[in-house]
Design a protein around this motif. Structure first.
Motif, PDB file in Angstrom:
ATOM      1  N   ARG A 175       7.303   3.398   4.092  1.00  0.00           N
ATOM      2  CA  ARG A 175       8.095   2.903   5.225  1.00  0.00           C
ATOM      3  C   ARG A 175       9.128   1.868   4.833  1.00  0.00           C
ATOM      4  N   PHE A 176       8.866   1.153   3.721  1.00  0.00           N
ATOM      5  CA  PHE A 176       9.733   0.022   3.385  1.00  0.00           C
ATOM      6  C   PHE A 176      10.216   0.093   1.945  1.00  0.00           C
ATOM      7  N   ASP A 177      11.484  -0.259   1.783  1.00  0.00           N
ATOM      8  CA  ASP A 177      12.070  -0.361   0.459  1.00  0.00           C
ATOM      9  C   ASP A 177      12.109  -1.849   0.086  1.00  0.00           C
ATOM     10  N   VAL A 178      11.252  -2.250  -0.807  1.00  0.00           N
ATOM     11  CA  VAL A 178      11.123  -3.675  -1.143  1.00  0.00           C
ATOM     12  C   VAL A 178      12.283  -4.122  -2.027  1.00  0.00           C
ATOM     13  N   GLN A 179      12.961  -5.179  -1.592  1.00  0.00           N
ATOM     14  CA  GLN A 179      14.072  -5.730  -2.373  1.00  0.00           C
ATOM     15  C   GLN A 179      13.671  -6.998  -3.096  1.00  0.00           C
ATOM     16  N   ALA A 180      12.743  -7.722  -2.529  1.00  0.00           N
ATOM     17  CA  ALA A 180      12.335  -8.985  -3.139  1.00  0.00           C
ATOM     18  C   ALA A 180      10.961  -9.354  -2.605  1.00  0.00           C
ATOM     19  N   VAL A 181      10.265 -10.183  -3.336  1.00  0.00           N
ATOM     20  CA  VAL A 181       8.953 -10.646  -2.912  1.00  0.00           C
ATOM     21  C   VAL A 181       8.994 -12.171  -2.847  1.00  0.00           C
TER      22      VAL A 181
ATOM     23  N   SER B 230       0.862  -1.189   0.000  1.00  0.00           N
ATOM     24  CA  SER B 230       0.000   0.000   0.000  1.00  0.00           C
ATOM     25  C   SER B 230       0.896   1.236   0.000  1.00  0.00           C
ATOM     26  N   PRO B 231       0.382   2.377  -0.438  1.00  0.00           N
ATOM     27  CA  PRO B 231       1.193   3.601  -0.431  1.00  0.00           C
ATOM     28  C   PRO B 231       1.786   3.896   0.954  1.00  0.00           C
TER      29      PRO B 231
END
Ligand SMILES: [Zn+2]
Ligand SMILES: [Zn+2]
Length: 153
Positions: free
Chosen positions: A128-134, A122-123
């Protein structure tokens, strides 16, 4: 592009994979990786692998298998997943994939989910988080454990 990325060819031999990742080719390392490459998609505990390989190399110590799995995980050839009774499960990780965990037999399976392209934080979360992988984990029962036989497709 390096091995392990999109163009990965799982058919490559254990020896080639070890060299590509800068690991010295030893009989033990080759044996462990070879066995795992024979069944891509299977996830092993160190003990299961040790048991399976002892017939081929009787002097193979349990601790050696643990060490090799740690090395292979470190260079990204193998993935480590939480396993049964606190012991990790290891599978070859040559192409991007996600997992299905059977709550019955407590085994991991590689799966290729659809619709992942639409998955996003979500926006609020993105701020808050920098996504590196899913990493997606599906839970349920595999065909062998489903109460009414194979689940419908
Ligand atoms: Zn199962
Ligand atoms: Zn996997």
């Amino acid at each position: 592009m390096q091995p392990g990325s999109r163009t990965a060819t799982p058919e490559l031999s254990a020896e080639v994979w070890l060299r590509t990742k800068g690991l010295r080719v030893t009989p033990q390392r080759r044996l462990v990786l070879d066995r795992m490459l024979q069944q891509i998609g299977r996830h092993w505990t160190a003990d299961e692998l040790h048991e399976a390989l002892r017939a081929q190399l009787s002097e193979l110590a349990r601790g050696t298998v643990y060490n090799i799995l740690a090395e292979l995980t470190r260079v990204g050839l193998v993935e480590e997943l939480p396993g049964r009774e606190g012991s990790a499960s290891y599978g070859v990780h040559l192409t991007p994939h996600h997992h299905f965990y059977c709550d019955g037999c407590r085994r991991w399976f590689d799966v290729t989910p659809v619709g992942l392209g639409a998955l996003a934080l979500s926006p609020d979360d993105r701020a808050r988080f920098d996504v590196q992988a899913v990493a997606v984990v599906f839970h349920g029962r595999c065909a062998e454990c489903a109460p009414h036989g194979a689940p419908h497709r």
